[in-house]
Design a protein around this motif. Structure first.
Motif, PDB file in Angstrom:
ATOM      1  N   TYR A 318       0.863  -1.184   0.000  1.00 48.88           N
ATOM      2  CA  TYR A 318       0.000   0.000   0.000  1.00 48.88           C
ATOM      3  C   TYR A 318       0.898   1.232   0.000  1.00 48.88           C
ATOM      4  CZ  TYR A 318      -3.520  -3.429   1.346  1.00 48.88           C
ATOM      5  OH  TYR A 318      -4.361  -4.533   1.382  1.00 48.88           O
ATOM      6  N   GLU A 339      -8.762  -5.836  -5.951  1.00 46.54           N
ATOM      7  CA  GLU A 339      -8.496  -4.718  -5.041  1.00 46.54           C
ATOM      8  C   GLU A 339      -8.777  -5.133  -3.603  1.00 46.54           C
ATOM      9  OE1 GLU A 339      -9.845  -0.079  -4.240  1.00 46.54           O
ATOM     10  OE2 GLU A 339     -10.412  -1.089  -6.123  1.00 46.54           O
ATOM     11  N   ASP A 341      -8.273  -3.587   0.283  1.00 49.34           N
ATOM     12  CA  ASP A 341      -7.915  -2.351   0.986  1.00 49.34           C
ATOM     13  C   ASP A 341      -7.000  -2.651   2.180  1.00 49.34           C
ATOM     14  OD1 ASP A 341      -9.415  -3.077   3.254  1.00 49.34           O
ATOM     15  OD2 ASP A 341     -11.168  -1.906   2.654  1.00 49.34           O
TER      16      ASP A 341
END
Length: 376
Positions: A318, A339, A341
Motif C-alpha cells: 500500500y 483490489e 484495501d
C-alpha cells in the motif's frame, strides 16, 4: 589456609562471571553457545546459591584467620553482590522492564502531540480494535500487554532483529508473567516467571516444553498512516526513567552499523549472500517453509501471490500508506488484480491476515530461517 581461601574466591568469582556474562549482552559478545545461555538460566538459582555460600565461607574464614584486609574483602563482597544482581535482576527488573501487566495507552490525538509523521509504529488490529506501538517507545520495555478486540495480547519487540511480534500471552492455557532475559543470535529471549519457561521471540517457541505461542498478525507503518487508518485507535505510551535516556542514546548509536549490515554480535552465520546483509525484508513462515520478500519485489507491481507450504499468500504494497500486508487466499479469483484495501477487505468479504515478520535485516532472517525462499 590462604591457598584454600583463594581457591574458594576463584570458584565463586568464576560462577558469578559465568552467570553474569550469560544473562547479559556479554555472552553474545564472546559468542557464547545458545545452549549454554539456556542451561545457565535454567540453573541460575543453583548458581546463585552456590556462589553466595562460597562467598560466605570466604568472608568467614578470612575474617577469622585475618587473611585479607577490610578493603579487599569489601571489594570482593561488592563483586559477589554485583554478580547476584546481574544474574537475577539486572535485565528483567532494572534495565528492560516488561510492561505486560502495567502498560498505559493514549488516544491518537494525545500521541500526535509527541510523535512525528514518519515515526515507525507496529500495528495490532483485532476485530476493528487497533493499537499502535511506536518503535522508539518499545525499545526498552520490549513487551507491552493489553486486551485488544477482547483478546489478551502482548506486543514484543527485539531491537537487534528489528522485529515486532504479537502473541496471546496465555501459554498452555495458563496466564504468564513475561520478563526480558537477554538475546541469542541477535534475537530476544524472554522468560515466563510463572512457569520458568524461556521463549525465543523469532520462533515463538518455549525452550523446555516446545509449546508455541499463538501469534497475532502485526503490520508496520508510519505514524501518519496509522492516524489515517485507525483514528479511533489507541497508542502505547512509555515514560522513560531518568537513566533510560542514556540507554536509548546508546541503542541509537550502536544500531546504526548493525542496521547497515554489520552485526553487533558475532553470532550470525552470514553465509547466505542472496541479499545484502542489512537489507530489511518482509518474512513469512508457514509450517516448515519460509519466504522473504524484498522491496525490489515490488519494483514493477503492487501485489502478487506466492505459494508456501501448499498455501497461497497475497502480498500487497500500500504505497499511499507506506506499508505492506500479507493475506491468506484461495483459488477463487485472480488475486493479483483484485483490489484489497488496507483493512484486508475486498468486494466479497475480508481476508485473513498472515503473520508477517516486518523489518528484519536479511542477515538475521536468513540465520534463523536458513532454508528460506525468495520470490522468483
Amino acid at each position: 589456609m590462604k591457598k584454600a581461601i583463594l581457591i574458594l574466591v576463584a570458584l565463586s568469582l568464576v560462577i558469578g562471571a559465568l552467570g553474569s556474562v550469560a544473562l547479559t549482552e556479554g555472552g553474545q559478545l564472546i559468542n557464547m553457545p545458545r545452549d549454554w545461555v539456556f542451561t545457565l538460566f535454567q540453573y541460575k538459582g543453583m548458581l546463585t546459591v552456590s556462589m553466595l555460600l562460597l562467598a560466605i565461607s570466604v568472608l568467614f574464614l578470612s575474617i577469622r584467620n585475618k587473611i585479607f584486609s577490610k578493603l579487599v574483602l569489601s571489594l570482593y563482597a561488592i563483586s559477589i553482590l554485583g554478580c547476584t544482581f546481574l544474574i537475577n535482576w539486572f535485565a528483567p527488573d532494572f534495565w528492560l522492564r516488561s510492561q505486560q501487566h502495567n502498560a498505559s495507552f493514549m488516544s491518537v490525538e494525545e500521541a500526535d502531540l509527541r510523535l512525528k509523521s514518519s515515526d515507525d509504529v507496529f500495528v495490532l488490529e483485532i476485530d476493528g480494535d487497533a493499537r499502535a506501538y511506536p518503535r522508539d517507545w518499545m525499545q526498552l520495555p520490549h513487551i507491552a500487554g493489553d486486551v485488544v478486540g477482547g483478546q489478551d495480547t502482548v506486543m514484543t519487540y527485539c531491537a537487534l532483529s528489528n522485529l515486532p511480534l504479537a502473541f496471546n500471552p496465555n501459554m498452555n492455557g495458563q496466564p504468564t508473567d513475561f520478563k526480558i532475559i537477554a538475546q541469542v543470535h541477535n534475537n530476544l529471549i524472554f522468560t515466563d516467571r510463572n512457569s520458568g519457561e524461556l521463549i525465543q521471540q523469532v520462533t515463538a517457541t518455549a525452550e523446555y516444553s516446545q509449546s508455541e505461542l499463538e501469534q497475532y498478525p502485526v503490520q508496520r507503518m508510519p505514524w501518519e498512516s496509522f492516524k489515517a487508518l485507525y483514528p479511533e485507535g489507541e497508542v502505547f505510551n512509555y515514560e522513560p526513567f531518568l537513566y533510560d535516556h542514556a540507554t536509548l542514546m546508546l541503542f541509537d548509536k550502536a544500531m546504526e552499523p548493525h542496521y547497515a549490515g554489520e552485526p553487533m554480535f558475532p553470532t550470525l552465520s552470514l553465509e547466505d549472500d542472496r541479499l545484502p546483509t542489512g537489507e530489511q525484508i518482509w518474512g513469512i513462515h508457514v509450517n516448515d517453509e519460509s519466504l522473504a520478500v524484498s522491496a525490489n519485489d515490488f519494483a514493477d507491481k503492487t501485489q502478487f501471490v506466492v505459494e508456501l507450504s501448499d498455501q497461497k499468500i497475497l502480498f500487497v504494497n500500500y504505497d499511499e500508506y507506506q506499508t505492506v500486508a500479507a493475506y491468506f487466499v484461495d483459488d477463487s479469483r485472480d488475486w493479483e488484480v483484485t483490489e484489497v484495501d488496507p483493512y484486508g477487505s475486498y468486494d466479497m468479504g475480508k481476508l485473513e491476515r498472515a503473520n508477517l515478520y516486518s523489518g528484519m535485516p536479511w542477515m538475521i532472517w536468513s540465520h534463523w530461517f536458513p532454508q528460506t525462499q525468495l520470490v522468483n
